[in-house]
Every structure is written in C-alpha cells, then in structure tokens.
Design an enzyme around this catalytic site. Structure first.
Site, mmCIF file in Angstrom:
data_model
loop_
_atom_site.group_PDB
_atom_site.id
_atom_site.type_symbol
_atom_site.label_atom_id
_atom_site.label_comp_id
_atom_site.label_asym_id
_atom_site.label_seq_id
_atom_site.Cartn_x
_atom_site.Cartn_y
_atom_site.Cartn_z
ATOM 1 N N HIS A 29 -0.948 0.428 -9.910
ATOM 2 C CA HIS A 29 -1.665 -0.524 -9.052
ATOM 3 C C HIS A 29 -2.175 -1.737 -9.846
ATOM 4 C CE1 HIS A 29 -3.773 -0.697 -4.880
ATOM 5 N NE2 HIS A 29 -3.475 -1.914 -5.318
ATOM 6 N N ARG A 57 0.866 -1.172 0.000
ATOM 7 C CA ARG A 57 0.000 0.000 0.000
ATOM 8 C C ARG A 57 0.908 1.229 0.000
ATOM 9 N NH1 ARG A 57 -3.675 -2.555 -1.671
ATOM 10 N NH2 ARG A 57 -5.699 -2.909 -0.700
ATOM 11 N N GLU A 91 -3.123 7.774 -4.215
ATOM 12 C CA GLU A 91 -3.574 7.329 -5.541
ATOM 13 C C GLU A 91 -4.856 8.039 -5.929
ATOM 14 O OE1 GLU A 91 -3.854 3.050 -5.855
ATOM 15 O OE2 GLU A 91 -1.907 2.802 -4.915
HETATM 16 C C1 DGY Z 1 -5.778 -5.789 -3.004
HETATM 17 O O1 DGY Z 1 -6.487 -6.758 -3.277
HETATM 18 O O2 DGY Z 1 -5.672 -5.362 -1.854
HETATM 19 C C2 DGY Z 1 -4.998 -5.161 -4.119
HETATM 20 O O3 DGY Z 1 -4.394 -3.981 -3.778
HETATM 21 C C3 DGY Z 1 -5.834 -5.011 -5.373
HETATM 22 O O4 DGY Z 1 -6.067 -6.259 -5.866
#
Ligand code: DGY
Length: 332
Positions: free
Chosen positions: A285, A238, A267
């Site tokens: 992402h 993240r 983002e």
């Molecule tokens: C998640 O699933 O947490 C990813 O960031 C997106 O697939």
C-alpha cells in the site's frame, strides 16, 4: 479551544497548522473500535483525524457526539467511513483528493512495468544465484508498445495512469460507471468500452474505482476467467475490488499471466498462496507514499479540520449535505 484527535501522528505541516487553533492529541496507534469510542466519550473532540485502517461506524460516530463535527481523513478513499451515518448526525467527512494523483499513478506504472517485464521474478532469481547468463528465451515478458491498457474507473488517477501509459506507447481504453470529463491532453487518444469488452480484450487491466457495494469483487472469478491468459492485472485502488482468493487461482493456473498489487482484501494479511505466486508483484500500500505527497495530504487534512473548527464546510467535504441546515458556529 477546539479539540482535535489523530489516531496516528501526521507529518508536517499538520501540527503547525492546527496547533494555533486547537488542542491536539494523538493516540499513537490503531486501537480497537471500542477503545477509540471509549476515548471519544471520555475526552470529547470536535475533529477526529483517523487513518484508513480505522473503521468509522455509526456507533463510533455516536461516541463522538455531541461535539464531533468533522471526520477529517488523511486519505482520498473514504470506504472506511459510514458516510450516511455521519450525514444523519450532521458530521462532515473530508478527504484529500488531487494531491496524491501523480504519486499513485507513478506507483501504478511501476507495478505495471514490473509485472509485465517480470522484474521482481528476475530480481529473486538473480539474488538466488539462478541467473546463468543471457539466453534467447529466458524470462520473456510482455511488449508494452502497442499493447492495450484497459483502465477501469476513469477519474483523476485513472486518467493520470493513461497519460503516463501513452508515453510508453500503450493504447488506452477505459470503462466507467459515472460520467467523467476527459482532460484535454488525452481527449481523442482514449476509447470508452463496456467493462466486459475491456476485460476480454485488454493486455493490461488497471483498477481505479472507489470501493463501494457495487465495486466489491468487481474482479471475481468470472471476470478473471474472461481476461486474456497473457494479460496483467494491476490494482492500486482498494483490495476488496478484487476477489483475492480467485486471483491466487488465476495466477497459479494461468488464467492471467501476472499481477501487480499495492492493495489487499484483508490488509495487512495476504490471501493464502499469494506470496508463493512468483508472477505477482506485491507492494505494501505505497500508492501515495512519497515525502512530498504525504506532506500535501497532511496540509489538506489540517485545512479541512480548520475549516470545520471555524464553522465552514471543509474544502474537501464528501458529504456537504451534513451541514445543509447550516454549519455549526466556530469553536471559540
Ligand atoms: C488513499 O488516500 O485512499 C490511499 O489509499 C492512501 O493514500
């Protein structure tokens, strides 16, 4: 009949799984929170399937009461949900673990290889007509064989990254704050180190921790300054785990050599200056972005939703205590 609301349409087989059991609505966009709350008040639903860009706050959960029984996420990460508030309101929260491990680990290796071997910088030079032929010292990168990969967070995805990296001849160390069980095939081939030692000794650092208060800005200016000047940072977890403003300085001023990023602090905005850093490989992402993985995520999201509608604790529930006092009866 049960009511399910998705903020964005989800791929097959979501709809074909949910339709026989529920009336399905799709908002079709990421709406401001107040608008989504208004929608929940005007058209109560049993299950909400938001995206990771939808903040699921206590206020929003209140707007879903009294019918809302489950927030069924189309993601493994659930940092956008106030899980404590959901638990207090007896609303189950479910996610999609496991099915995106391999795709995310593949994406991590792609960023690692591209950043270490300066592939995107080379691509840009070739396209700009700046490639003037092979030269002994042109665009040299990091030798990965024998280099040390430091994996921060050693759950499913961290271990899948380690497994792939072993195939490239990297040595693996990891740090973790939680107890992990190491898969049999990599046991004895990975070493645990305290995070400070991992940061200061690894040639590549790859981040695989969930975003929590404890991991917010885990990689801050101090951490970046403690890394080797030849090292590469990869983040597919993240964005806010890294202080992106400090990272831009680190990339500009050579505290580290390069970065491969799939996630960003705000983002879809990128920190000022990041785009200009030629030593940063930037993907938007895409960790779980394969056709097969997104379909598998859709299947789990549907299954979790159906479980909730039928009064069963969702298969992938992150807060089973929400229904500790008893699951709500099936929606007829
Ligand atoms: C998640 O699933 O947490 C990813 O960031 C997106 O697939």
């Amino acid at each position: 009949m049960a009511e399910v609301l998705c903020t964005l349409p989800l791929p097959a087989p979501f709809e074909e799984m949910v339709r026989p059991r529920a009336s399905l609505s799709v908002l079709g966009r990421i709406a401001p929170s107040a608008e989504l709350a208004e929608r929940l008040r005007a058209h109560p639903v049993d299950v909400l399937c938001p995206q990771l860009r939808d903040p699921i706050t206590a206020d929003l959960l209140d707007a879903g009461l009294p019918t809302l029984r489950c927030v069924s996420l189309y993601a493994v990460g659930y940092n956008n949900v106030d899980v404590d508030a959901a638990t207090q309101r007896h609303i189950a929260v479910s996610n999609t673990p496991g099915v995106l491990t391999d795709a995310t680990a593949d994406c991590t290796l792609a960023l690692l290889l591209a950043a270490a071997r300066r592939i995107c910088e080379g691509d840009a030079a070739a396209r700009a007509g700046a490639f003037q032929g092979w030269e002994p010292d042109y665009m040299l990168g990091m030798e990965l064989t024998g280099a040390l990969l430091g994996v921060v967070g050693f759950g499913r995805i961290g271990q899948a990254v380690a497994r792939r990296a072993l195939g490239f001849g990297l040595r693996i160390a990891y740090s973790t704050d939680v107890e992990v069980s190491i898969d049999a095939d990599i046991q004895g081939r990975v070493t645990e180190l305290p995070i400070a030692e991992l940061l200061s000794t690894a040639d590549v650092i790859s981040l695989h921790v969930p975003l929590t208060d404890a991991t917010h800005h885990l990689i801050d200016e101090r951490a970046l300054r403690s890394m080797r000047s030849s090292s590469v940072l990869v983040n597919t977890s993240r964005g806010p785990v890294v202080d992106e403003t400090a990272l831009v300085r680190a990339l500009r001023e050579g505290w580290i050599a390069a970065a491969g990023l799939d996630v960003y602090e705000n983002e879809p905005q990128l920190a000022p200056g990041l785009v200009e850093c030629r030593n940063a490989v930037l993907s938007p992402h895409l960790g779980s972005a394969t056709v097969a993985t997104r379909a598998a995520m859709a299947r789990l999201t549907a299954q979790n939703s159906l479980d909730a509608i039928d009064g069963r604790v969702p298969t992938n529930c992150v807060n089973p205590s929400a229904w500790e006092g008893g699951a709500p009866p099936a929606v007829s």
